[in-house]
Design a protein around this motif. Structure first.
Motif: not given
Ligand code: FHN
Length: 462
Positions: A366, A406, A408, A430, A433-434, A462
């Protein structure tokens, strides 16, 4: 350290880590016994219970014949050691006239606890209930003459609180054939241990299960000399008398849930049901010299930490010989309880973290928003979950904008749970992507603040 030893230590640590991960990945496997899971349903939701260690040892309170004895208050008979003929007369002095069962149950309620477990007989062998098996019990041997377990059972029934009984099945320092008392009765190996089990322990457990209404659980302890066959005899008594009563993890055979070591919180998520028994100071039974109470903030941290790993917290108090729970420990419990009144949604019935890096391991994968590795510091925050909701309990304000790992899953909104800022929205954005949350600095409640993150679907993907 020599290279071979170093390699052995490294491989052992690796194997233990992998074992922990396997447990984390296999909660479904742990749930393969439907009858057991049904028994456990309330326990898994309850999360927080009050343990009470109360007995004759609250009279000496850590001192024998004017001298302070080190160690746990309830172990004074063993540690001194005190012969049975000198310990037994304590019963004649036991007169806890200030005992009030309704107040104890109310305290547990105010503290946000969902079950109570009280010592019905500890290792000293004295029954805190009206046993017909031996006169060495609170009704027949003391001037008090009241069955405190009965009064507590009635108060729990009227205040809708579950009640369980601690019972020391192996150690009984009062009995010639019980385990532990070698100063009066010689080595344990020479004792007729089954005579003690069949003559006292088994019938007393049966009494507990037949005279006090529904028993939430029996908390067995220190299974010395407990063969599988002996332990099964107790399990059969429990299952055949009250099939819904839980058996803890210290009977000597597999129980309904795992009991960790005293005050031990495991480092990782475990899919099995488990419970950490813990002291609020450093003793279980009352000692007049131990006033080193945990703070409400420490208790809340431990509770959230435990829940984020899938466990329960059974926190102990040691009432005094007059029947009063030390007022300072009551204050601590009530303060923690006020936090729970506002933030309990993140605790009761909540599932464990869907992530895990926050539990203390330095993450290699991370990164923060600047691309730097996120070195999580244990103690900063914990995750708990419910369908469609992620709860983040912050113990200090995040030092950088707070990025969720991270995943989905799509976040729909976030807000604070309790207190002055209750329901106040938290800005969500966002980046790379986070999902990033803008958490207030300082956090609204300095003890711990909960952010609720709502997301699409039931579970984090995830
Ligand atoms: O010996 C006991 C001790 O007195 C206390 O009851 C604790 C509570 O978990 N259990 C035993 C030690 O692990």
């Amino acid at each position: 350290m020599r290279p071979r030893l170093l390699l052995f230590v490294a491989l052992t640590c690796f194997a233990l880590t992998m074992l922990g991960r396997a447990q984390q990945a296999a909660p479904a496997a742990a749930k393969s016994d439907p009858a057991k899971e049904a028994r456990l349903a309330w326990f898994r939701d309850a999360k927080y219970g009050l343990f009470i260690h109360w007995g004759l040892y609250s009279i000496p309170a850590g001192e024998w014949k004017g001298r302070r004895r080190l160690g746990l208050g309830e172990w004074i008979m063993f540690r001194t050691p005190v012969p049975v003929k000198e310990y037994e007369p304590l019963a004649k002095q036991f007169n806890p006239v200030k005992f009030n069962a309704a107040e104890w149950v109310k305290l547990a309620k105010d503290a946000g606890m969902r079950y109570i477990v009280i010592t019905s007989k500890h290792h000293d062998g004295f029954a805190m209930f009206h046993s017909k098996v031996t006169p060495y019990n609170i009704v027949d041997a003391t001037p008090f003459k009241r069955d405190v377990l009965k009064e507590l059972a009635d108060a729990c029934a009227s205040q809708n609180m579950r009640l369980g009984f601690y019972y020391s099945q192996s150690q009984d320092w009062h009995e010639a054939n019980g385990a532990g008392n070698t100063w009066d009765f010689g080595p344990d190996e020479k004792k007729d241990y089954d005579q003690y089990l069949r003559g006292k322990a088994e019938p007393q457990v049966k009494e507990l299960l037949t005279s006090y209404g529904p028993v939430a659980l029996i908390w067995f302890d220190t299974p010395r000399m407990m063969t599988e066959e002996r332990a099964q005899r107790f399990a059969t008594i429990v299952r055949s008398t009250q099939p819904n009563t839980l058996i803890d993890g210290r009977l000597g055979t597999e129980g309904d849930y795992v009991s960790t070591g005293d005050n031990v919180i495991p480092p990782e998520v475990n899919g099995q049901a488990w419970e950490t028994p813990a002291t609020i100071n450093h003793t279980w039974g009352y000692r007049n010299d131990d006033t080193d109470w945990k703070s409400p903030g420490q208790i809340i941290f431990k509770l959230v930490d435990i829940v984020s790993k899938g466990g329960n917290y059974l926190l102990n108090v040691g009432p005094m010989s007059d029947g009063v729970i030390p007022p300072a420990s009551q204050d601590v419990l009530r303060t923690a309880g006020r936090w729970l009144q506002m933030n309990g949604e993140a605790i009761y019935g909540a599932g464990p973290t869907p992530f895990g890096d926050e539990l203390g391991e330095i993450s290699r994968t991370l990164k923060d928003v600047r691309g730097e590795p996120l070195g999580f510091v244990q103690g900063d925050f914990r995750y708990t979950t419910k369908p469609g909701k992620l709860y983040i309990t912050f113990f200090t304000e995040p030092r950088v904008p707070f990025a969720l790992p991270a995943m989905k899953t799509i976040v729909t909104r976030a807000y604070y749970l309790g207190g002055d800022r209750g329901a106040a929205p938290i800005k969500v954005r966002t980046e790379g992507g986070r999902t990033i949350l803008d958490i207030e600095r300082p956090i609204p409640d300095p003890m711990a603040s909960v952010a609720v993150v709502e997301f699409q679907g039931d579970r984090i993907q995830r």
